[in-house]
Each structure stands twice: as C-alpha cells, then as structure tokens.
Design a protein around this motif. Sequence first.
Motif, PDB file in Angstrom:
ATOM      1  N   VAL A 232       3.081  19.012  -7.075  1.00 30.87           N
ATOM      2  CA  VAL A 232       3.972  17.868  -7.329  1.00 30.87           C
ATOM      3  C   VAL A 232       4.308  17.801  -8.826  1.00 30.87           C
ATOM      4  O   VAL A 232       5.470  17.637  -9.211  1.00 30.87           O
ATOM      5  N   ASP A 233       3.299  17.973  -9.681  1.00 30.92           N
ATOM      6  CA  ASP A 233       3.550  17.938 -11.133  1.00 30.92           C
ATOM      7  C   ASP A 233       4.521  19.051 -11.535  1.00 30.92           C
ATOM      8  O   ASP A 233       5.412  18.837 -12.354  1.00 30.92           O
ATOM      9  N   CYS A 236       7.942  17.926 -10.709  1.00 32.88           N
ATOM     10  CA  CYS A 236       8.409  16.850 -11.610  1.00 32.88           C
ATOM     11  C   CYS A 236       8.773  17.392 -12.991  1.00 32.88           C
ATOM     12  O   CYS A 236       9.574  16.780 -13.700  1.00 32.88           O
ATOM     13  N   PHE A 246      11.697  12.093  -2.534  1.00 29.87           N
ATOM     14  CA  PHE A 246      10.293  11.875  -2.155  1.00 29.87           C
ATOM     15  C   PHE A 246      10.217  10.862  -1.035  1.00 29.87           C
ATOM     16  O   PHE A 246      10.921   9.845  -1.050  1.00 29.87           O
ATOM     17  N   ILE A 256       5.728   9.859  -8.999  1.00 28.14           N
ATOM     18  CA  ILE A 256       6.775  10.903  -8.985  1.00 28.14           C
ATOM     19  C   ILE A 256       8.077  10.339  -9.547  1.00 28.14           C
ATOM     20  O   ILE A 256       8.777  11.006 -10.318  1.00 28.14           O
ATOM     21  N   GLY A 260       9.266  12.197 -12.814  1.00 29.76           N
ATOM     22  CA  GLY A 260      10.526  12.933 -12.636  1.00 29.76           C
ATOM     23  C   GLY A 260      11.637  12.326 -13.473  1.00 29.76           C
ATOM     24  O   GLY A 260      12.405  13.030 -14.139  1.00 29.76           O
ATOM     25  N   SER A 269      12.954   7.669  -4.106  1.00 30.23           N
ATOM     26  CA  SER A 269      11.562   7.588  -3.684  1.00 30.23           C
ATOM     27  C   SER A 269      11.402   6.513  -2.616  1.00 30.23           C
ATOM     28  O   SER A 269      11.466   5.320  -2.893  1.00 30.23           O
TER      29      SER A 269
END
Length: 519
Positions: A232-233, A236, A246, A256, A260, A269
């Motif tokens: 995930v990182d 982002c 997301f 996120i 992001g 999101s």
Amino acid sequence: TALRSVLKSKVSIGVGRMCYSSSVPTTKLFIDGKFIESNTSEWLDVHNPATNEVVYRVPKATQEEMLAAVDSCSRAYRSWSETSILARQQLFLRYQQLIKDNIKELAKSITSEQGKTLADAEGDVFRGLQVVEHACSVTSLMLGETLPSITKDMDTHTYRLPLGVCAGIAPFNFPAMIPLWMFPMALVCGNTFLLKPSERVPTCAMLLAKMLQDAGAPDGTLNIIHGQHSTVDFICDHPAIKAISFVGSNQAGEYIYERGSRNGKRVQSNMGAKNHGVVMPDANKENTLNQLVGAAFGAAGQRCMALSTAILVGEARSWLPELVERARALQTPSGDQPGADVGPLISVQAKERVCRLVQSGVDQGAKMLLDGRDIKVKGYENGYFVGPTIIGNVTPDMTCYTEEIFGPVLVVLEADTLDDAIGIVNRNPYGNGTAIFTTNGATARKYTHEVDVGQVGVNVPIPVPLPMFSFTGSRGSFRGDTNFYGKQGVQFYTQIKTVTSQWKAEDATLKSPAVTMPT
Ligand code: NAD
C-alpha cells in the motif's frame, strides 16, 4: 470455450509451483501479461473461512516485483492511451461476455475464500459485471463539450483524456464487484491499472485478470501485485501512479487518502459504515421485516451496505419479537451448501471482534434477544461462524453502536418520532447507506431530504446504485471529491484539456501585436 480457457488458466495462475516444502498452492503475481511466481520470502495464508483450511499462500511482493509491475503499466500506457476508443469499447464488450459465461466458476472461487453463499457470490460477480457493461458505453461517457463562436472566428472544445497509471486497493468483502468497480472504468478511459486485491481473497481478481487477457487486453494494461502495508505504501508513494481508488476500512482509508494526496495523487476512498434502517409504524410489516432481516444478515453482515442498525419508530417497537423470530429461522450451514442463508466470517480475528462488540453491548446494558455467538455448524466445526444475533435496548453511546461490527449482528434502537430517528442517523459518524420503510410519501420525502447519508433507500434495504449512477458516501464513509463508477467514475479517471482555436479569414489578419488581456 471461454470456461475451458479460464479453468485452464486456473492451473497456471494458482496451482503451479508450490511454496517451499508446503503442498499449499501459491497465488501468482500478474506482471506484464504473465502469471509469475513471486521471489519473496514472505507469504500469507489464505483460509477457507468455513473450514479454517489453508487454501492458498499469497506473496508479499518484493520491491523489484512492484517496480516491474508499475514499469509495465507505464510502458503499456504509451500505446493503450492512443488506442481508438472503439477498440477499448470492443475489449470490454468481449470481457463482459466472458464474465457472464464464467459467473459460476468465479462464484465458487469467492465462496471458497470469502465464505459467502454461492448465490450471494453470484450476486457479487453480477454487480461487478454491470459496471463492465456500463463501461461499454464509454463512447458516450467520454464525450467532451464544445462552444462555437466564443468570439469572432473562435471556438472552444474540451477533451476528456486519461490520467496515466492508476491503482486500486481492494477489501475482502466483494472479491469480484469491487475490483470491477475500478479497473474496467480506468482502462476503458485509456489508463493502465495496478491492482492490489485483498490479501485475504486474491484468487477471484486473478481469474478476472486472466479473462481480461483472454478478451484481448494488451500486456501491461492490468498488473496485479499482492501484499499488505508495504505494498500500500509503495502505491501511495510511486510517482508514476496518478490516482488511487480505495475501498475498505477507515483505518486504512484515511491513511491512504492522506498519504496519496500528500504525494499529489487523486484519491477516492470509500470506507466504513453503520447503516440504519428506520421502520415507521405505517410500513408494510411483512415486507419490512423480511427486508430488514435479509439486509442485516445476508453475507453474514459483511457488506458495507448491510443494515446493521434498526430504529423502530413509535408503535413499530412492537414488531421486535417477530423480527427476532425471522432472524432465528435463517440457516447457517457452510456457504457452499444448498439453502445456506448466512455464511462464516472472514477470519478468526473477525469472529473474535464481533463477539467482543456484542459482549460490550450486553455489559453496557443492552438486551440480548438472539445470540449466535456459540453456533456450531455440523461438519464445519472449525469455521468462523456466528449465527444471526440481535441486541435490543441499544443507545447511541454504546460501543456496539459507535463501532462498525461488520458481522451478522443487528443492533436495535427505538425512537418516538421521525425527527428523533433522523437525529440519531445524522449524529452517527458514518454516512454510507440507509433505508426508510414507510407507506407515507411525505415521510419518505422528509427522510431522504434531511438525512446526511450517501445512499438512501425508500422501501429498498440495500440501495447500491446501478452503474449509470455513482456509489457515494457522506461524512466518515468517504474521502475525496469524485465517487466510484457512473459519470463520476469517468471524471475520476480522466482529466480535461480545453482547446480554444481561432481560424480567421485572411482579410482579418491582425495589423499589430495585441498586448492587452483578450476579452
Ligand atoms: P481493510 O481496510 O482491512 O483492507 C482493505 C485494503 O487495505 C486491503 O487491501 C488491505 O491490504 C489494506 N489495508 C488494511 N489495513 C491497512 C493499513 N492499516 N494500512 C494500509 N493498508 C491497509 O478492509 P477489509 O476488512 O478488507 O474490508 C472491510 C471494510 O471495508 C469495512 O469497514 C467495510 O465497511 C468497508 N467497505 C466499504 C465499502 C464502501 O463502498 N464504502 C465497500 C466495501 C467494504
């Protein structure tokens, strides 16, 4: 033929090389058109929630693999973004047919990893398929705007253009529908896409990727990596990724959105929920009780649009015993058995969390009306089952009300008037979905107008919008400006270019430089 090809693909995407000395098959990465085994040393177990058996091992992709996936997306973007819009439309016309042909195969894979019943798993695929079908109308959806003669000999028009590489991070609860909210709309608009499915249900996304390839998607248009936080990182932070879609919990979604956005990406999101069903005493009792029970306990309450909270208004309070009896009658065998109504929860941790939140309600003074925590399912004693559970006398300060339970638990509140009910709903931090049950048009209008929630149903318990509309969300359930699918989905995955042109006749040529601001 299509089914055979996907079945064959299952061999190459899932049950190929084994991981270490284990006999459990591994999930592949999908990079540059190839299903490849990860070189990672870190693997996560995927369990069948009905049996606790490990059915797959999913890799945490390495840095090199993730970089290779983004590079593949970037390379593919150069040609894909220039492909004719008709060719992209044709791809998705073929894709929707392949999904339709293989709906049962996809549903089986969902049930074995996610636990939901087969009929519900088919619904999961079907609601995603509708988005693919809608993507086929891209030739209308992407039309720009024109305005002729904004001044003499001058016209303006706008184009919608793709963004570049887009990415998606998906939750466990809709293994087909939610990835299908994302990459078909992104691709049909001319982007390429990097998908990270939920590490708890990776197989359905792999089958969908194989079908997209079979439908003719060029290598690199869709890449799939697996993992958890570091994946995930990576998404982002990578500068080539322009937008992130997301869907999941608030804990992950807020993070996120913030990370992001800080890196200059567009982020949409969709997050958690506490959806209220408001029951008016004038409602059609039979329909309302059936709809409420179906929407509270279907998919074991693991839908972001599950009606997890009922507010009984005025004399509708007296319907509670009948509500409990209908919930008690639901069947909870394993999701792959005929007649199953409520499948297991996704994990042993989810079961523990649900049971803890139910107990917190009892400890804080709520009344246990139906307790499914100790359910035993014959032949599936190791599964993560919780039977339908109903807690009454709940008040808005209780933890079982303030926290999302995400299990087959209905918490019941009471209100004297419609205004009181609206007040309760609007004070809750979430604003994902809600429904009112009434036969009075004015009551329905007042509710839909005053309630601050994204999706509102009037005598419709799970008002998930069809894809010509957009899936929205208010307050704590959504971060971002532009929602999923429909017109907003096209806006999210495109940017606008505005072109102003002047074509003067020769005799209108300027005689000297125009140094003032054009007006
Ligand atoms: P989750 O947030 O645990 O996982 C979603 C994704 O985020 C996964 O791919 C996971 O790997 C990643 N992730 C998890 N924790 C993370 C963290 N701390 N940092 C970074 N990444 C992280 O969600 P879930 O349990 O898979 O799904 C259930 C949740 O999703 C519920 O809260 C439900 O309401 C919500 N949901 C919302 C919608 C909607 O449209 N609003 C739809 C479906 C599900």
